[in-house]
Write an enzyme that holds these catalytic residues in place. Structure first.
Site, short mmCIF file in Angstrom:
data_model
loop_
_atom_site.label_atom_id
_atom_site.label_comp_id
_atom_site.label_asym_id
_atom_site.label_seq_id
_atom_site.Cartn_x
_atom_site.Cartn_y
_atom_site.Cartn_z
N ASP A 43 40.83 43.58 45.59
CA ASP A 43 40.05 44.32 46.58
C ASP A 43 40.43 43.89 48.00
O ASP A 43 39.94 44.45 48.98
CB ASP A 43 38.54 44.20 46.32
CG ASP A 43 38.02 42.78 46.39
OD1 ASP A 43 38.85 41.85 46.54
OD2 ASP A 43 36.80 42.59 46.31
N SER A 44 41.34 42.92 48.10
CA SER A 44 41.93 42.58 49.40
C SER A 44 42.60 43.81 50.00
O SER A 44 42.90 43.83 51.20
CB SER A 44 42.93 41.44 49.26
OG SER A 44 43.87 41.72 48.25
N ASP A 82 40.50 44.29 40.32
CA ASP A 82 39.27 43.70 40.86
C ASP A 82 38.11 44.68 40.74
O ASP A 82 38.25 45.86 41.08
CB ASP A 82 39.46 43.41 42.35
CG ASP A 82 39.63 41.92 42.63
OD1 ASP A 82 39.27 41.11 41.77
OD2 ASP A 82 40.13 41.60 43.72
N LYS A 112 38.84 41.74 37.01
CA LYS A 112 38.46 40.44 37.57
C LYS A 112 37.16 40.61 38.33
O LYS A 112 36.96 41.65 38.97
CB LYS A 112 39.56 39.92 38.50
CG LYS A 112 39.15 38.67 39.30
CD LYS A 112 40.32 37.99 39.96
CE LYS A 112 40.68 38.49 41.33
NZ LYS A 112 39.60 38.40 42.33
N GLU A 114 34.14 38.25 40.76
CA GLU A 114 33.86 36.99 41.46
C GLU A 114 32.54 36.39 41.01
O GLU A 114 31.56 37.12 40.79
CB GLU A 114 33.82 37.23 42.98
CG GLU A 114 35.17 37.62 43.56
CD GLU A 114 35.13 37.82 45.07
OE1 GLU A 114 34.14 37.42 45.73
OE2 GLU A 114 36.11 38.39 45.59
N GLU A 181 40.02 29.83 44.25
CA GLU A 181 40.43 30.16 45.62
C GLU A 181 39.87 29.14 46.60
O GLU A 181 38.71 28.70 46.50
CB GLU A 181 39.96 31.58 46.00
CG GLU A 181 40.37 31.93 47.43
CD GLU A 181 40.30 33.42 47.78
OE1 GLU A 181 40.00 34.24 46.91
OE2 GLU A 181 40.57 33.73 48.96
#
Ligand code: KIV
Length: 276
Positions: A43-44, A82, A112, A114, A181
């Site tokens: 999602d960056s 993501d 993925k 978070e 991270e």
């Protein structure tokens, strides 16, 4: 060479370092396919492609469209997508509906998300429902507003236990790998030692089982690259120079020349002349 699966990535722990990069579009994905074990449609992309201030604005539709492009452009690397902010936090049911939509519409190998302990129940629900999940702990960009910035974790030993508990919780929930991270080397080394699934580091030292970078950072296409990024090439400089060369040639009528120009067949050209 067949496409790698999430299980292939998992089985690389203690065998071979796991090489990962991000991609958001087919041309970049095609160029790195097979050179890396895993491609993350991160999602960056919100910050890198759309110039958003953070990743919170990214929608599931954006993730799906970009992921279709990445899957379509590749056939070797494992593709993980993501789950964007707001698509999995509310309930395991909602997370499953969104993860299943991503899997069905993109044909990716897994998702993925978070979070550590607080999303472990959701991860368990997804993995038990046949969806491969990659965890992401330590610095979590989707929590930037509550964290008050992008802060490195594990600088003091008193905060280690929280991250170790997060790591164990996502492992117990069934992740095939976990991104660490923004973490100090000793903490990343400790987590890597404890877990039986691979750790993938970004700003988390060489002690992880694998590494991931945002491809545009590595290629010199982003303005602010954090300290842990190695810029392997300055593509922005190359693109700038190439576009100047192109502009010069167009302005001076050097491009296009006959190599780039279509001519008529000899007979057709003659007929035209006769008619005139
Ligand atoms: O969104 C992303 O690109 C990521 C990587 C930086 C791990 O989550």
């Amino acid at each position: 060479m067949r496409r790698k699966s999430a299980n292939d990535i998992k089985s690389q722990k203690n065998r071979a370092p796991i090489v990962c990069l991000t991609a958001y579009t087919a041309p970049i994905a095609r160029a790195i396919d097979g050179n890396v074990d895993l491609i993350l449609v991160g999602d960056s992309l919100g910050m890198v492609l759309y110039d958003y201030e953070n990743t919170l604005q990214v929608s599931i539709e954006q993730m799906i469209e970009h992921s279709k492009s990445v899957v379509g452009g590749t056939n070797k690397s494992c593709i993980i997508v993501d789950m964007p902010f707001g698509t999995y936090e509310e309930s395991s049911d909602k997370a499953f509906m969104n993860a299943a939509r991503i899997m069905k519409e993109t044909y990716c190998n897994g998702v993925k998300l978070e979070g550590g302990k607080k999303v472990a129940k959701t991860i368990k629900y997804l993995t038990r429902s046949s969806i491969p999940v990659m965890g992401h702990i330590g610095l979590q960009p989707q929590s930037v507003l509550v964290d008050g910035g992008y802060k490195v974790k594990g600088k003091v030993k008193s905060e280690w236990q929280k991250y170790i508990d997060d790591a164990k919780a996502v492992e117990d929930a069934g992740v095939f790998a976990v991104v660490l991270e923004g973490m100090t080397e000793p903490l990343a080394a400790e987590i890597t030692e404890i877990l039986s699934v691979p750790t993938i580091g970004i700003g988390a030292s060489p002690k992880c089982d694998g590494q991931i970078l945002v491809t545009e950072d590595m290629l010199g296409l982003t303005n602010v690259a954090p300290r842990f990024v190695k810029k392997y090439v300055d593509l922005e400089k190359i693109i700038n120079k190439t576009s100047k060369d192109y502009a010069y040639e167009v302005k001076n009528r050097l491009f296009p020349n006959e190599d780039h120009t279509y001519s008529m067949k000899f007979e057709s050209a003659n007929i035209k002349k006769i008619k005139q």
